[in-house]
Design an enzyme around this catalytic site. Structure first.
Site, PDB file in Angstrom:
ATOM      1  N   ARG A 137      23.625   0.575   0.567  1.00 31.28           N
ATOM      2  CA  ARG A 137      22.283   1.146   0.627  1.00 31.28           C
ATOM      3  C   ARG A 137      21.806   1.550  -0.769  1.00 31.28           C
ATOM      4  O   ARG A 137      20.929   2.396  -0.907  1.00 31.28           O
ATOM      5  CB  ARG A 137      22.273   2.341   1.579  1.00 31.28           C
ATOM      6  CG  ARG A 137      22.627   1.966   3.021  1.00 31.28           C
ATOM      7  CD  ARG A 137      22.362   3.117   3.975  1.00 31.28           C
ATOM      8  NE  ARG A 137      23.269   4.225   3.780  1.00 31.28           N
ATOM      9  CZ  ARG A 137      24.410   4.417   4.454  1.00 31.28           C
ATOM     10  NH1 ARG A 137      24.788   3.526   5.366  1.00 31.28           N
ATOM     11  NH2 ARG A 137      25.176   5.465   4.230  1.00 31.28           N
ATOM     12  N   ARG A 138      22.382   0.915  -1.767  1.00 28.58           N
ATOM     13  CA  ARG A 138      22.066   1.252  -3.160  1.00 28.58           C
ATOM     14  C   ARG A 138      21.574   0.043  -3.954  1.00 28.58           C
ATOM     15  O   ARG A 138      21.629   0.036  -5.184  1.00 28.58           O
ATOM     16  CB  ARG A 138      23.310   1.819  -3.846  1.00 28.58           C
ATOM     17  CG  ARG A 138      23.887   3.056  -3.162  1.00 28.58           C
ATOM     18  CD  ARG A 138      25.184   3.484  -3.823  1.00 28.58           C
ATOM     19  NE  ARG A 138      25.748   4.667  -3.183  1.00 28.58           N
ATOM     20  CZ  ARG A 138      26.892   5.250  -3.558  1.00 28.58           C
ATOM     21  NH1 ARG A 138      27.590   4.727  -4.557  1.00 28.58           N
ATOM     22  NH2 ARG A 138      27.324   6.331  -2.930  1.00 28.58           N
ATOM     23  N   CYS A 157       3.140  -1.370 -12.858  1.00 24.94           N
ATOM     24  CA  CYS A 157       2.417  -1.123 -11.596  1.00 24.94           C
ATOM     25  C   CYS A 157       3.365  -1.354 -10.416  1.00 24.94           C
ATOM     26  O   CYS A 157       3.637  -0.444  -9.652  1.00 24.94           O
ATOM     27  CB  CYS A 157       1.197  -2.025 -11.501  1.00 24.94           C
ATOM     28  SG  CYS A 157      -0.075  -1.660 -12.716  1.00 24.94           S
ATOM     29  N   ARG A 177       2.743   1.664  -7.805  1.00 22.79           N
ATOM     30  CA  ARG A 177       2.024   2.912  -8.041  1.00 22.79           C
ATOM     31  C   ARG A 177       0.512   2.722  -7.933  1.00 22.79           C
ATOM     32  O   ARG A 177      -0.221   3.637  -7.569  1.00 22.79           O
ATOM     33  CB  ARG A 177       2.364   3.494  -9.414  1.00 22.79           C
ATOM     34  CG  ARG A 177       1.938   2.614 -10.576  1.00 22.79           C
ATOM     35  CD  ARG A 177       2.053   3.325 -11.923  1.00 22.79           C
ATOM     36  NE  ARG A 177       1.679   2.434 -13.004  1.00 22.79           N
ATOM     37  CZ  ARG A 177       0.420   2.213 -13.405  1.00 22.79           C
ATOM     38  NH1 ARG A 177      -0.585   2.817 -12.791  1.00 22.79           N
ATOM     39  NH2 ARG A 177       0.175   1.384 -14.402  1.00 22.79           N
ATOM     40  N   SER A 178       0.044   1.504  -8.258  1.00 26.80           N
ATOM     41  CA  SER A 178      -1.389   1.238  -8.328  1.00 26.80           C
ATOM     42  C   SER A 178      -1.641  -0.222  -8.006  1.00 26.80           C
ATOM     43  O   SER A 178      -0.892  -1.095  -8.455  1.00 26.80           O
ATOM     44  CB  SER A 178      -1.912   1.570  -9.732  1.00 26.80           C
ATOM     45  OG  SER A 178      -3.275   1.239  -9.864  1.00 26.80           O
ATOM     46  N   ASP A 180      -4.868  -3.120  -7.621  1.00 31.63           N
ATOM     47  CA  ASP A 180      -6.233  -3.640  -7.632  1.00 31.63           C
ATOM     48  C   ASP A 180      -6.293  -4.706  -6.538  1.00 31.63           C
ATOM     49  O   ASP A 180      -5.740  -5.787  -6.680  1.00 31.63           O
ATOM     50  CB  ASP A 180      -6.516  -4.219  -9.018  1.00 31.63           C
ATOM     51  CG  ASP A 180      -7.868  -4.903  -9.146  1.00 31.63           C
ATOM     52  OD1 ASP A 180      -8.501  -5.191  -8.105  1.00 31.63           O
ATOM     53  OD2 ASP A 180      -8.280  -5.167 -10.281  1.00 31.63           O
ATOM     54  N   ASN A 188       0.784 -10.229  -6.149  1.00 34.97           N
ATOM     55  CA  ASN A 188       2.055  -9.504  -6.095  1.00 34.97           C
ATOM     56  C   ASN A 188       2.825  -9.788  -4.810  1.00 34.97           C
ATOM     57  O   ASN A 188       4.057  -9.932  -4.829  1.00 34.97           O
ATOM     58  CB  ASN A 188       1.821  -8.005  -6.223  1.00 34.97           C
ATOM     59  CG  ASN A 188       1.341  -7.577  -7.591  1.00 34.97           C
ATOM     60  OD1 ASN A 188       0.465  -6.717  -7.713  1.00 34.97           O
ATOM     61  ND2 ASN A 188       1.888  -8.155  -8.646  1.00 34.97           N
ATOM     62  N   HIS A 218      -6.783   0.375  -4.291  1.00 35.98           N
ATOM     63  CA  HIS A 218      -8.188   0.558  -4.620  1.00 35.98           C
ATOM     64  C   HIS A 218      -8.957  -0.750  -4.809  1.00 35.98           C
ATOM     65  O   HIS A 218      -8.376  -1.808  -5.049  1.00 35.98           O
ATOM     66  CB  HIS A 218      -8.328   1.404  -5.891  1.00 35.98           C
ATOM     67  CG  HIS A 218      -7.560   0.853  -7.059  1.00 35.98           C
ATOM     68  ND1 HIS A 218      -6.317   1.322  -7.411  1.00 35.98           N
ATOM     69  CD2 HIS A 218      -7.850  -0.123  -7.958  1.00 35.98           C
ATOM     70  CE1 HIS A 218      -5.876   0.671  -8.474  1.00 35.98           C
ATOM     71  NE2 HIS A 218      -6.785  -0.220  -8.822  1.00 35.98           N
TER      72      HIS A 218
END
Length: 276
Positions: A137-138, A157, A177-178, A180, A188, A218
């Site tokens: 689990r690592r 990102c 984290r972010s 578009d 991605n 966003h």
């Protein structure tokens, strides 16, 4: 309509109908004319793609999947931060005078660390564990090295992957984290779906789920008309994805190791401004 289209459409509609607008707030991104690039956003979006059922590429517009895979190989195989090692120009905006993007992305994956079993970089540690300790689990990677952030031309990102093997299937969680939604979302998703296929194949596993966790999801203000127009399209069935089954070494994959048959998509008659 592909499953990826359905997920994309639902996510965008949720942002447009229920999202928070940061207009009036101080923001870092800006447009080429110097104007602040504001967004409408949702927090904590989680999308799930069952790779065993359908490859998650959208058809509402074209995803240049070969270029997406090329960038993935640049990061995960070459472990490079030099833009000259990349076939496309997606990183030109962030290249410094030395021709690199700083200590970011592939650079971080190539740093070697010491373990009881020996010295590994992050990619090779994942490959080792998937073959020798698949119940662990690592099994994860992280590009968010706080010691080096000040030397990165862009903070990562898509910054973390976690791998879990269940019933002979490789599942993966992509943390971002972010995001578009117009320019980067399916790019991605396609990249990390392909990565999951690659890692599964060389580890003797089948693909399972890809879970995409997005902290700040966003749509930029100047992208809203294009997104709305896309969402009116009916979409097509997902294409058939295949991988060269003869490849057993992770570092032997190339962009030609993958095929996308019967990929139909709608034209995208918009010029997309890029926020930087």
């Amino acid at each position: 309509m592909s499953k990826a289209d359905e997920i994309y459409r639902a996510t965008c509609l949720d942002i447009l109908q229920n999202g928070f607008s940061d207009e009036g707030m101080q923001v870092r991104p800006h447009w080429a004319d110097g104007t602040s690039a504001h967004t409408i956003k949702k927090f904590g979006v989680v999308n799930r793609y069952d790779l065993s059922q359908e490859f998650p590429i959208m058809t509402l517009r074209r995803t240049y999947w070969k270029s997406a895979v090329d960038e993935l190989l640049w990061i995960w195989q070459k472990k490079s931060n030099r833009v000259a090692d990349l076939s496309s120009h997606v990183w030109d905006e962030w290249a410094g005078p030395d021709g690199t993007i700083g200590k970011a992305y592939g650079y971080q994956l190539g740093i070697r660390h010491h373990y009881p079993e020996g010295d590994f970089d992050q990619v090779d540690r994942v490959l080792y564990d998937l073959k020798h300790n698949p119940g662990s689990r690592r099994i994860l990677t992280s590009l968010y090295n706080f010691d080096d952030l000040h030397e990165m031309n862009l903070y990562p990102c898509a910054y973390s992957m976690t791998f879990v093997v269940t019933g002979g299937r490789l599942n993966a969680i992509l943390n971002q984290r972010s995001q578009d939604m117009l320019t980067a979302n399916n790019w991605n998703v396609v990249q990390y779906a392909v990565l999951t296929y690659m890692l599964a194949q060389v580890s003797g596993l089948e693909v399972g789920e890809l879970v995409h966790v997005i902290a700040d999801c966003h749509i930029y203000d100047r992208h809203i008309p294009a997104v709305k127009a896309m969402l009116e399209q009916p979409g097509f069935d997902a294409p058939t994805f295949s991988i060269d089954r003869s490849v057993t070494d992770f570092y032997r994959f190339t962009t030609d190791s993958f095929r996308m048959e019967n990929y139909r998509y709608h034209p995208f008659p918009f010029e997309i401004p890029i926020a930087v």
